[in-house]
Design an enzyme around this catalytic site. Structure first.
Site, short mmCIF file in Angstrom:
data_model
loop_
_atom_site.label_atom_id
_atom_site.label_comp_id
_atom_site.label_asym_id
_atom_site.label_seq_id
_atom_site.Cartn_x
_atom_site.Cartn_y
_atom_site.Cartn_z
N HIS A 1 -146.12 41.89 -11.58
CA HIS A 1 -145.00 42.65 -11.31
C HIS A 1 -144.42 43.73 -12.12
O HIS A 1 -144.70 43.10 -13.53
CB HIS A 1 -144.13 42.83 -10.67
CG HIS A 1 -143.04 41.30 -11.04
ND1 HIS A 1 -142.16 41.54 -11.54
CD2 HIS A 1 -142.98 40.10 -10.66
CE1 HIS A 1 -141.39 40.51 -12.50
NE2 HIS A 1 -141.63 39.66 -12.34
N ASP B 1 -140.92 38.93 -17.95
CA ASP B 1 -140.43 38.70 -16.57
C ASP B 1 -140.45 40.05 -16.46
O ASP B 1 -139.57 40.89 -15.92
CB ASP B 1 -138.87 38.29 -15.86
CG ASP B 1 -139.16 38.42 -14.51
OD1 ASP B 1 -140.10 38.63 -14.27
OD2 ASP B 1 -138.36 37.55 -14.09
N ASP C 1 -147.73 35.62 -13.13
CA ASP C 1 -145.55 36.34 -13.27
C ASP C 1 -145.20 35.82 -13.97
O ASP C 1 -145.10 34.03 -13.93
CB ASP C 1 -145.22 36.27 -11.67
CG ASP C 1 -143.62 37.02 -12.27
OD1 ASP C 1 -143.29 36.84 -13.17
OD2 ASP C 1 -142.93 36.77 -11.18
N GLU D 1 -140.35 43.63 -6.95
CA GLU D 1 -140.85 41.76 -6.63
C GLU D 1 -139.47 41.99 -6.69
O GLU D 1 -138.89 41.02 -6.21
CB GLU D 1 -141.80 42.23 -7.64
CG GLU D 1 -142.24 40.00 -7.75
CD GLU D 1 -141.29 39.22 -8.20
OE1 GLU D 1 -140.99 38.27 -8.20
OE2 GLU D 1 -140.40 39.74 -8.70
N GLU D 2 -138.20 42.09 -8.02
CA GLU D 2 -137.56 41.35 -8.02
C GLU D 2 -136.06 41.50 -6.69
O GLU D 2 -135.48 41.53 -7.08
CB GLU D 2 -136.70 41.85 -9.46
CG GLU D 2 -137.74 41.97 -10.23
CD GLU D 2 -137.48 40.58 -11.27
OE1 GLU D 2 -137.01 39.36 -10.26
OE2 GLU D 2 -137.71 40.37 -11.74
N HIS E 1 -134.22 38.20 -16.23
CA HIS E 1 -133.54 39.04 -15.60
C HIS E 1 -131.86 39.30 -16.44
O HIS E 1 -130.58 39.23 -15.52
CB HIS E 1 -132.47 37.86 -14.14
CG HIS E 1 -134.23 37.84 -13.57
ND1 HIS E 1 -133.53 36.79 -12.70
CD2 HIS E 1 -135.34 37.89 -13.59
CE1 HIS E 1 -134.61 36.67 -11.57
NE2 HIS E 1 -135.85 37.89 -12.05
N1 BES Z 1 -140.92 35.65 -12.46
C1 BES Z 1 -139.49 35.44 -11.38
C2 BES Z 1 -140.45 33.94 -10.58
C3 BES Z 1 -140.03 33.08 -11.28
C4 BES Z 1 -139.07 33.02 -11.90
C5 BES Z 1 -140.91 31.64 -11.55
C6 BES Z 1 -138.67 31.35 -12.86
C7 BES Z 1 -140.46 30.58 -11.77
C8 BES Z 1 -139.56 30.12 -12.90
C9 BES Z 1 -139.55 35.98 -10.03
O1 BES Z 1 -139.57 37.72 -10.70
C10 BES Z 1 -138.25 36.27 -9.13
O2 BES Z 1 -137.17 37.14 -9.96
N2 BES Z 1 -137.81 35.82 -7.99
C11 BES Z 1 -136.79 35.68 -7.61
C12 BES Z 1 -136.96 36.16 -6.30
C13 BES Z 1 -137.51 37.22 -5.22
C14 BES Z 1 -137.96 37.06 -4.22
C15 BES Z 1 -136.55 37.93 -5.62
C16 BES Z 1 -136.05 35.11 -8.19
O3 BES Z 1 -137.03 33.54 -8.43
O4 BES Z 1 -135.00 34.34 -8.03
ZN ZN Z 2 -137.67 38.19 -12.00
#
Ligand code: BES
Ligand code: ZN
Length: 283
Positions: free
Chosen positions: A81, A101, A163, A135-136, A240
């Site tokens: 992403h 990320d 990711d 994605e976020e 984040h």
């Molecule tokens: N890269 C993250 C996902 C992630 C975080 C995988 C920590 C493994 C460990 C992704 O960009 C993300 O932040 N995803 C969100 C959920 C999405 C549906 C908004 C999350 O994990 O809160």
């Molecule tokens: Zn993220």
């Protein structure tokens, strides 16, 4: 492949103040990547680069497509992403470098692509490299794209998601996530690692929820895999936040290079005739 190329891509993407799906710098980052991939594809008539626009927000996904020489209705997808987020306080000027990320995933894919094209690789199936917008904020760009593929005529034979590839938080090199992914394709990745990257230590883990864009494809019925940088519990604590910088991934790209190598092995084997058969054997 070179870790220095990966470093350059991570540094360029993380230099935008943020890559938020609604901000001007999120649009600028999409344009930057489209130009970067167009440069890599220069002079190759079988490759197109386009920006896929989405309803409701200005950041476009970026898609580079290599036309297959023999199976024009079968595609392989490799994605990461493009967007970033500052979870505490998002605004146009917020500092959300998103180096790990997920500039790292984009950079791993870009280096895999560069090395494949430098060697003149021509796949039999179509190969799509996709940098997803938004994605976020709920996997929105990938959901849009996966739904479009489901409604289209051609088949997607496999999807790989990168990711977070550059922060080594745990003992193993690569963790295959077992939820929202396809066990047969994961077994195929294990075979790829033992054939092409035998020195790497492999682990397994899960997110426990639909944590990235692979889940959008899985929801539409396509086989997905998600090789990850660490165990879930020991992932990069800076994501984040304004601290998700290249320096805080150790100021190195050696870890992301492992994922670039795996992505190239996946693209080349899946893009060839034998891949589907091999997947069945691996199972
Ligand atoms: N890269 C993250 C996902 C992630 C975080 C995988 C920590 C493994 C460990 C992704 O960009 C993300 O932040 N995803 C969100 C959920 C999405 C549906 C908004 C999350 O994990 O809160
Ligand atoms: Zn993220």
């Amino acid at each position: 492949m070179s870790d220095k190329n990966i470093e350059a891509t991570i540094l360029a993407l993380s230099a935008f103040p943020n890559r938020y799906y609604k901000s001007q710098s999120g649009v600028d980052a999409s344009n930057w990547l489209a130009a970067k991939w167009t440069g890599i594809a220069a002079g190759r008539p079988n490759i197109t680069v386009k920006q896929v626009t989405h309803a409701g927000y200005p950041q476009a996904s970026v898609m580079l497509s290599i036309a297959g020489s023999e199976k024009p209705d079968e595609s392989v997808v490799l994605g990461a992403h493009l967007d970033s987020i500052l979870v505490s306080r998002m605004s146009d000027t917020a500092q959300a470098p998103g180096a790990d990320d997920d500039a790292s995933g984009i950079a791993s894919l870009t280096e895999a692509l560069r090395s494949m094209l430098d060697r003149g690789y021509r796949p039999k199936r179509n190969i799509h490299f996709i940098a997803y917008a938004a994605e976020e904020v709920g996997l929105r760009g990938s959901q849009d794209i996966a739904r479009t593929y489901r409604q289209g005529k051609g088949s997607v034979v496999g999807v790989l998601q990168l990711d977070m590839t550059n922060y080594k938080g745990a003992a193993n090199d690569i963790y295959l996530f077992t939820d929202y992914t396809d066990s047969m394709q994961n077994a195929f990745l294990v075979q790829l690692i033992s054939s092409y990257l035998p020195d790497l230590k492999l682990g397994y883990d899960k997110c426990g929820y639909a944590c990235s864009d692979h889940a959008s494809w899985q929801a539409q019925g396509f086989p997905t895999s998600m090789p990850f940088e660490s165990s879930f519990a020991r992932d990069n604590p800076a994501i984040h936040t304004a601290k998700d910088t290249y320096a805080n991934s150790g100021g190195q790209a050696a870890h992301a290079l492992k994922f670039a190598r795996l992505a190239a092995a996946y693209a080349i084997e899946m893009g060839s005739d034998q891949a589907v058969l091999e997947k069945q054997k691996a199972h």
